[in-house]
Design a protein around this motif. Structure first.
Motif, PDB file in Angstrom:
ATOM      1  N   THR A 188       0.380  -1.070   0.128  1.00 38.80           N
ATOM      2  CA  THR A 188      -0.408  -0.246   0.224  1.00 38.80           C
ATOM      3  C   THR A 188       0.916   1.655   0.067  1.00 38.80           C
ATOM      4  N   GLU A 189       0.583   2.157  -1.153  1.00 36.52           N
ATOM      5  CA  GLU A 189       1.253   3.611  -0.643  1.00 36.52           C
ATOM      6  C   GLU A 189       1.170   4.176   0.990  1.00 36.52           C
ATOM      7  N   SER A 242       1.606   9.740   0.694  1.00 40.64           N
ATOM      8  CA  SER A 242       0.663   9.959  -0.950  1.00 40.64           C
ATOM      9  C   SER A 242      -0.224  10.825  -1.082  1.00 40.64           C
ATOM     10  N   GLU A 243      -0.884  11.308  -2.671  1.00 38.90           N
ATOM     11  CA  GLU A 243      -2.121  11.324  -2.980  1.00 38.90           C
ATOM     12  C   GLU A 243      -3.412  10.608  -2.766  1.00 38.90           C
ATOM     13  N   ALA A 244      -2.789   9.304  -3.134  1.00 42.91           N
ATOM     14  CA  ALA A 244      -4.662   8.724  -2.800  1.00 42.91           C
ATOM     15  C   ALA A 244      -4.968   8.436  -1.147  1.00 42.91           C
ATOM     16  N   PRO A 245      -5.876   8.644  -1.066  1.00 42.60           N
ATOM     17  CA  PRO A 245      -6.802   8.255   0.380  1.00 42.60           C
ATOM     18  C   PRO A 245      -6.108   7.595   0.954  1.00 42.60           C
ATOM     19  N   GLN A 246      -6.246   7.147   2.170  1.00 47.33           N
ATOM     20  CA  GLN A 246      -6.380   5.964   2.403  1.00 47.33           C
ATOM     21  C   GLN A 246      -6.487   5.803   3.467  1.00 47.33           C
ATOM     22  N   ASN A 248      -4.655  13.181   3.432  1.00 45.83           N
ATOM     23  CA  ASN A 248      -5.270  12.165   2.940  1.00 45.83           C
ATOM     24  C   ASN A 248      -5.543  10.873   3.373  1.00 45.83           C
TER      25      ASN A 248
END
Length: 448
Positions: free
Chosen positions: A61-62, A66-70, A97
């Motif tokens: 997982t990022e 990072s910009e992706a929602p977590q 995020n």
């Protein structure tokens, strides 16, 4: 007297054969700090410890920045409920995020629920665990290793209980909270007798000599100890550091055999019981005393000059007995009896990368010092918030060399056996050697 020293399904399947019903002791309140801007500001000071920005690995997982929602879920004890919104808000400012959810769960059945949930393939990304339960969770392979995620961290100022997070060179968690015993001394009694206050580095030989000077038989006593089965924890708060200071221990390294009949253990038990039988520097009723109900009142009344305790005792002294003139210091030179809680990442965590990053963020000294509501497990964290006081710094100093009680499931029963034999020695019905042999034999029966 010598100076008083393993893919998640496989894991789950293996663990199903040996679930232990685990119970955690409820934790009392300690002073806590609200969140302030300092928690965010101090991040810059310790950035090198906490960030691996923009890096992700194949199949992982990022990272949370990072910009992706977590999504990140954490389980902690119910006593964190009021502080959770503060922690979430502070972390959200730096990691917008991340959808952080911290669940405050009742301590009753806490670990049982965690184990059952992990075995079912679920559970949080971070599980807060009492240090006394770490051994069992590690042995059942329910926790992930931290080694690849903490290589950039300086672990040198973590309390001694960090050792309970390891198996060999592998870390399975990091502590965020600790506690340890400290020695309180009654300044009035010391001053009236013209005896210097204890200093760091003192030994149990020093303590005995001081106790002799402060004892007036029938009137006052140099030190207070507990020997009653009514509260075993009080007894071992007094006894355990002496055991360790003599180079002895309750069990061998793999905790399969009781070793209280070694020369070192006999020496330690002899010292402890001798405070009552031969030296007579403890109150006459000590064989039935607990620290809380019996020794502490005598300390407050200027009838006992020294007693082991914790930071909660100081809070009570200051709020209820403002006229009590007292001091505190680290106990005589020896590992102190300690405890605490740590962050772990279950093998079923959905977002382990985000879990490690949150933990590293929270464990930065400045962040930990400002956001925790319990004594932080890092010495540097006591430079922040309410922890920047002589009392908490003394507790942390004691905790730096602190050790945990035995982690065997039969420890509770062992304590009862040991206390009974201690009482037999104090009453004169057994010699020290006989008492140690008998407690060893009975404890080994429990271990089979």
């Amino acid at each position: 007297m010598k100076q008083m020293k393993n893919k998640a399904a496989q894991i789950i399947g293996a663990a199903l054969t040996g679930i232990l019903m685990l119970n955690l002791a409820a934790c009392g309140s300690q002073p806590g700090g609200g969140a302030s801007q300092t928690a965010t500001e101090t991040k810059a000071e310790t950035k090198t410890e906490s960030k691996t920005e923009g890096t992700t690995q194949a199949g992982q997982t990022e990272a949370p920045n990072s910009e992706a929602p977590q999504d990140l879920t954490i389980w902690m004890g119910s006593w964190w409920e009021d502080q959770i919104p503060v922690i979430v808000e502070t972390y959200k400012k730096e990691n917008p995020n991340v959808n952080l959810t911290i669940e405050a769960l009742p301590v009753d059945g806490y670990v049982d629920k965690a184990v059952t949930t992990i075995l079912g393939g679920g559970g949080p990304d971070i599980l807060a665990v009492d240090m006394s339960q770490m051994g069992t969770l590690i042995d059942k392979n329910l926790l992930s290793s931290w080694n690849e995620s903490i290589g950039d961290m300086d672990l040198s100022d973590f309390a001694g209980i960090i050792d309970a997070c390891k198996r060999g060179d592998m870390y399975y968690g990091l502590p965020y909270r600790t506690s340890a015993s400290i020695m309180f001394y009654n300044k009035t009694m010391f001053d009236e007798a013209g005896v210097p206050y204890p200093e760091e580095g003192w030994t149990y030989e020093d303590m005995l000599e001081i106790a002799r000077k402060l004892t007036i038989p029938g009137q006052q006593y140099g030190v207070g100890i507990a020997a009653s089965n009514a509260d075993p924890s009080n007894v071992f708060t007094c006894l355990t550091p002496i055991i360790w200071a003599c180079g002895a221990d309750y069990l061998n390294e793999d905790e399969t055999e009781c070793i209280l009949n070694t020369p070192e253990a006999i020496e330690a038990v002899g010292y402890f019981t001798g405070l009552y039988t031969t030296e007579k520097v403890v109150p006459e009723g000590s064989i039935n005393y607990t620290l809380t109900k019996d020794v502490m009142p005598l300390f407050i009344e200027n009838k006992v000059a020294m007693m082991m305790g914790g930071d909660h005792n100081a809070v009570e002294f200051d709020t209820k007995y403002p006229d009590l003139d007292y001091g505190y210091c680290v106990p005589p030179k020896a590992p102190a009896l300690a405890g605490g809680w740590c962050f772990t990442v279950p093998v079923t965590a959905k977002n382990p990368e985000a879990a490690y990053e949150f933990a590293k963020w929270f464990l930065q000294p400045g962040v930990l010092g400002e956001l925790t509501i319990r004594i932080p497990a890092r010495l540097k964290a006591t430079e922040y918030g309410v922890w920047n006081s002589p009392l908490y710094q003394t507790v942390l100093k004691s905790a730096m060399d602190g050790r945990l009680s035995p982690q065997t499931p039969v420890w509770t029963d062992m304590q009862k056996v040991i206390i009974v034999e201690i009482q037999n020695i104090m009453q004169g019905t057994k010699t020290v050697e006989q008492g140690c042999e008998d407690m060893t034999r009975q404890c080994n029966s429990l271990l089979k």
